[in-house]
Design a protein around this motif. Sequence first.
Motif, PDB file in Angstrom:
ATOM      1  N   TYR A  39     -63.598 -45.721 -37.728  1.00  0.00           N
ATOM      2  CA  TYR A  39     -62.125 -45.671 -37.934  1.00  0.00           C
ATOM      3  C   TYR A  39     -61.661 -44.396 -37.949  1.00  0.00           C
ATOM      4  O   TYR A  39     -62.422 -43.577 -38.478  1.00  0.00           O
ATOM      5  N   GLN A  74     -57.332 -46.592 -38.329  1.00  0.00           N
ATOM      6  CA  GLN A  74     -57.155 -47.118 -36.890  1.00  0.00           C
ATOM      7  C   GLN A  74     -58.599 -47.209 -36.107  1.00  0.00           C
ATOM      8  O   GLN A  74     -59.343 -46.175 -36.158  1.00  0.00           O
ATOM      9  N   PHE A  75     -58.833 -48.402 -35.386  1.00  0.00           N
ATOM     10  CA  PHE A  75     -60.115 -48.485 -34.775  1.00  0.00           C
ATOM     11  C   PHE A  75     -60.404 -47.566 -33.711  1.00  0.00           C
ATOM     12  O   PHE A  75     -59.446 -47.104 -33.033  1.00  0.00           O
ATOM     13  N   GLU A 132     -62.707 -56.031 -35.406  1.00  0.00           N
ATOM     14  CA  GLU A 132     -61.711 -55.084 -35.717  1.00  0.00           C
ATOM     15  C   GLU A 132     -60.755 -55.580 -36.650  1.00  0.00           C
ATOM     16  O   GLU A 132     -60.131 -56.737 -36.406  1.00  0.00           O
TER      17      GLU A 132
END
Lengths: 116, 114
Positions: free
Chosen positions: B36, B45-46, A104
């Motif tokens: 995302y 944002q993940f 991530e």
Amino acid sequence: DVKVTQSSRYLVKRTGEKVFLECVQDMDHENMFWYRQDPGLGLRLIYFSYDVKMKEKGDIPEGYSVSREKKERFSLILESASTNQTSMYLCASSLYPWDGSSYEQYFGPGTRLTVT
Amino acid sequence: GESVGLHLPTLSVQEGDNSIINCAYSNSASDYFIWYKQESGKGPQFIIDIRSNMDKRQGQRVTVLLNKTVKHLSLQIAATQPGDSAVYFCAETITTSGTYKYIFGTGTRLKVLA
């Protein structure tokens, strides 16, 4: 809470100016990245760094340089800004997944740069 | 990711329905994939990730499906809500020489209709 901050949200510069975009992360991440985002083209990688003073070219490095003197800070430099560098610039950071954990990337809010 | 020109593909979904966002990736050696979400004025944002040794992974209201045969990834959002309105990007990960980089898709805009 994970935080990636970028020095400016909006920036207007003139053609030929030298431009510095700063990015700071507070997560002790090894990897840092600079992307530019343009409509319909997604995010394109400009440069990345996997350690202090280390840098690697991404897919579109022409016209840009970077600096990473400290682990938490990664700067993008436009040596002589041109109108085709008008874009949204996004910084990101990540750990290296040595132990098979997540890849991530954590992104900053972006800097919208306009070159006139 | 390949360019699809200046216009972002848009998916319009009725609130409460399920959404399916698709992504084709380019490199058969990619071993990790991420979705995302990017809301207006914010960085991506993940949402969820999946490794190439899996074909399905579920999160809260989201499921990612991976078909390596045709190099296709999809994101399913259950019971779509107004807060799901955003641009969604897939990314494939290529690992090289002790580091890695993403290749992002061009994105899909999800519009949730009330």
